[in-house]
Design a protein around this motif. Structure first.
Motif, mmCIF file in Angstrom:
data_model
loop_
_atom_site.group_PDB
_atom_site.id
_atom_site.type_symbol
_atom_site.label_atom_id
_atom_site.label_comp_id
_atom_site.label_asym_id
_atom_site.label_seq_id
_atom_site.Cartn_x
_atom_site.Cartn_y
_atom_site.Cartn_z
ATOM 1 N N GLU A 49 23.609 -6.054 -1.709
ATOM 2 C CA GLU A 49 23.208 -5.360 -2.930
ATOM 3 C C GLU A 49 23.846 -3.969 -2.977
ATOM 4 O OE1 GLU A 49 18.950 -5.187 -3.261
ATOM 5 O OE2 GLU A 49 18.745 -7.377 -3.142
ATOM 6 N N ASP A 50 23.812 -3.346 -4.144
ATOM 7 C CA ASP A 50 24.306 -1.979 -4.276
ATOM 8 C C ASP A 50 23.490 -1.047 -3.377
ATOM 9 O OD1 ASP A 50 26.157 -2.774 -6.175
ATOM 10 O OD2 ASP A 50 24.863 -2.237 -7.874
ATOM 11 N N VAL A 51 24.144 -0.034 -2.843
ATOM 12 C CA VAL A 51 23.461 0.974 -2.026
ATOM 13 C C VAL A 51 22.622 1.846 -2.950
ATOM 14 C CG1 VAL A 51 23.788 2.970 -0.510
ATOM 15 C CG2 VAL A 51 25.258 0.956 -0.261
ATOM 16 N N ARG A 52 21.374 2.073 -2.528
ATOM 17 C CA ARG A 52 20.439 2.896 -3.306
ATOM 18 C C ARG A 52 19.957 4.067 -2.453
ATOM 19 N NH1 ARG A 52 16.118 -1.466 -4.776
ATOM 20 N NH2 ARG A 52 17.050 -2.624 -3.091
ATOM 21 N N ILE A 53 19.269 4.988 -3.084
ATOM 22 C CA ILE A 53 18.680 6.136 -2.382
ATOM 23 C C ILE A 53 17.163 5.962 -2.378
ATOM 24 C CG2 ILE A 53 18.400 8.657 -2.341
ATOM 25 C CD1 ILE A 53 21.306 7.881 -2.014
ATOM 26 N N ASP A 54 16.558 6.064 -1.191
ATOM 27 C CA ASP A 54 15.102 6.024 -1.069
ATOM 28 C C ASP A 54 14.553 7.303 -1.694
ATOM 29 O OD1 ASP A 54 12.442 6.563 0.048
ATOM 30 O OD2 ASP A 54 12.833 4.883 1.398
ATOM 31 N N GLU A 55 13.743 7.160 -2.726
ATOM 32 C CA GLU A 55 13.255 8.333 -3.456
ATOM 33 C C GLU A 55 12.331 9.217 -2.624
ATOM 34 O OE1 GLU A 55 9.570 6.520 -6.010
ATOM 35 O OE2 GLU A 55 11.592 6.037 -6.708
ATOM 36 N N ILE A 56 11.778 8.682 -1.554
ATOM 37 C CA ILE A 56 10.880 9.481 -0.709
ATOM 38 C C ILE A 56 11.652 10.183 0.411
ATOM 39 C CG2 ILE A 56 8.903 9.367 0.870
ATOM 40 C CD1 ILE A 56 7.912 7.005 -0.908
ATOM 41 N N THR A 57 12.498 9.432 1.126
ATOM 42 C CA THR A 57 13.217 10.011 2.268
ATOM 43 C C THR A 57 14.603 10.541 1.904
ATOM 44 O OG1 THR A 57 14.285 7.933 2.900
ATOM 45 C CG2 THR A 57 12.079 8.388 3.828
ATOM 46 N N GLU A 58 15.098 10.161 0.723
ATOM 47 C CA GLU A 58 16.433 10.517 0.244
ATOM 48 C C GLU A 58 17.547 9.924 1.111
ATOM 49 O OE1 GLU A 58 16.614 14.741 -0.357
ATOM 50 O OE2 GLU A 58 14.977 14.708 -1.802
ATOM 51 N N LYS A 59 17.238 8.868 1.846
ATOM 52 C CA LYS A 59 18.242 8.182 2.664
ATOM 53 C C LYS A 59 18.778 6.972 1.906
ATOM 54 C CE LYS A 59 16.808 9.879 7.020
ATOM 55 N NZ LYS A 59 17.045 9.732 8.407
ATOM 56 N N ARG A 60 19.994 6.571 2.278
ATOM 57 C CA ARG A 60 20.640 5.447 1.612
ATOM 58 C C ARG A 60 20.255 4.134 2.293
ATOM 59 N NH1 ARG A 60 26.706 6.407 0.527
ATOM 60 N NH2 ARG A 60 26.851 6.368 2.772
ATOM 61 N N PHE A 61 20.101 3.076 1.474
ATOM 62 C CA PHE A 61 19.731 1.766 1.989
ATOM 63 C C PHE A 61 20.265 0.682 1.076
ATOM 64 C CE2 PHE A 61 16.506 2.667 -1.097
ATOM 65 C CZ PHE A 61 16.105 1.447 -1.594
ATOM 66 N N THR A 62 20.308 -0.539 1.615
ATOM 67 C CA THR A 62 20.695 -1.704 0.824
ATOM 68 C C THR A 62 20.108 -2.947 1.477
ATOM 69 O OG1 THR A 62 22.513 -2.881 -0.233
ATOM 70 C CG2 THR A 62 22.879 -2.120 2.028
ATOM 71 N N PHE A 63 20.155 -4.051 0.753
ATOM 72 C CA PHE A 63 19.628 -5.318 1.253
ATOM 73 C C PHE A 63 20.700 -6.398 1.258
ATOM 74 C CE2 PHE A 63 15.732 -3.213 0.022
ATOM 75 C CZ PHE A 63 14.848 -3.593 1.017
ATOM 76 N N PHE A 64 20.536 -7.349 2.166
ATOM 77 C CA PHE A 64 21.341 -8.571 2.221
ATOM 78 C C PHE A 64 20.427 -9.646 2.793
ATOM 79 C CE2 PHE A 64 21.775 -6.436 6.220
ATOM 80 C CZ PHE A 64 21.989 -7.394 7.196
ATOM 81 N N LYS A 65 20.923 -10.884 2.901
ATOM 82 C CA LYS A 65 20.060 -11.978 3.351
ATOM 83 C C LYS A 65 20.680 -12.706 4.522
ATOM 84 C CE LYS A 65 18.075 -12.666 -1.184
ATOM 85 N NZ LYS A 65 17.974 -13.518 -2.350
ATOM 86 N N ASP A 66 19.816 -13.279 5.357
ATOM 87 C CA ASP A 66 20.297 -14.127 6.451
ATOM 88 C C ASP A 66 20.480 -15.543 5.905
ATOM 89 O OD1 ASP A 66 17.836 -15.540 6.576
ATOM 90 O OD2 ASP A 66 17.557 -15.141 8.700
ATOM 91 N N PRO A 67 20.921 -16.493 6.729
ATOM 92 C CA PRO A 67 21.164 -17.854 6.216
ATOM 93 C C PRO A 67 19.945 -18.536 5.593
ATOM 94 C CG PRO A 67 22.290 -17.571 8.290
ATOM 95 C CD PRO A 67 21.438 -16.350 8.097
ATOM 96 N N ASP A 68 18.729 -18.110 5.958
ATOM 97 C CA ASP A 68 17.519 -18.680 5.367
ATOM 98 C C ASP A 68 16.977 -17.823 4.228
ATOM 99 O OD1 ASP A 68 16.903 -21.170 6.764
ATOM 100 O OD2 ASP A 68 16.827 -19.894 8.537
ATOM 101 N N GLU A 69 17.797 -16.894 3.746
ATOM 102 C CA GLU A 69 17.432 -16.011 2.646
ATOM 103 C C GLU A 69 16.344 -15.012 3.015
ATOM 104 O OE1 GLU A 69 18.065 -16.928 -1.184
ATOM 105 O OE2 GLU A 69 19.844 -18.000 -0.517
#
Length: 132
Positions: A100-120
């Protein structure tokens, strides 16, 4: 009682070889020990995350699917800390993993994103640098 740290996270997969390939060769987790339990027709793969945490990857015949999206009760997702999120995203995408697109955590102001393993299962990358 005083809890020291998270020791391990247990994950049950639907296709052991596919999940082993993903966690070992794509996420580059180190194999600690692999055990086949004939009486259960089940594998248990212990994988190191850094120096202090582990994933226990299990296979069981005919295990049920996850009931719904991450908002279902129970564990929502598993987050991995990385030093450089852009580099980690590029590494995953080179392996054909959708991120997924990289986003900013509105509380910590750190960058994060999500992806999935083979079982989603939802997995997160959470960047260490920046504010605390």
């Amino acid at each position: 009682m005083r809890l020291n740290k998270i020791h391990h996270i247990a994950i049950i997969c639907s296709n052991y070889q596919e999940s082993k390939e993903f966690y070992v060769n794509i996420l580059n987790l180190k194999v600690i020990k692999e055990t086949y339990r004939e009486e259960r027709d089940s594998y248990k793969l212990d994988l190191a995350i850094g120096e202090h945490s582990q994933i226990e990857l299990f296979s069981f015949p005919n295990s049920p699917k996850r009931p719904s999206y991450p908002e279902a009760r129970g564990l929502r997702h598993l987050a991995f800390e990385v030093d450089d999120i852009e580099e980690a995203v590029k590494d995953l995408e080179k392996q054909g993993i959708a991120v997924e697109d990289v986003r900013i955590d509105e509380i910590t102001e750190k960058r994060f994103t999500f992806f999935k393993d083979p079982d989603e299962l939802p997995l997160e990358l959470y960047e260490r640098k920046g504010n605390n």
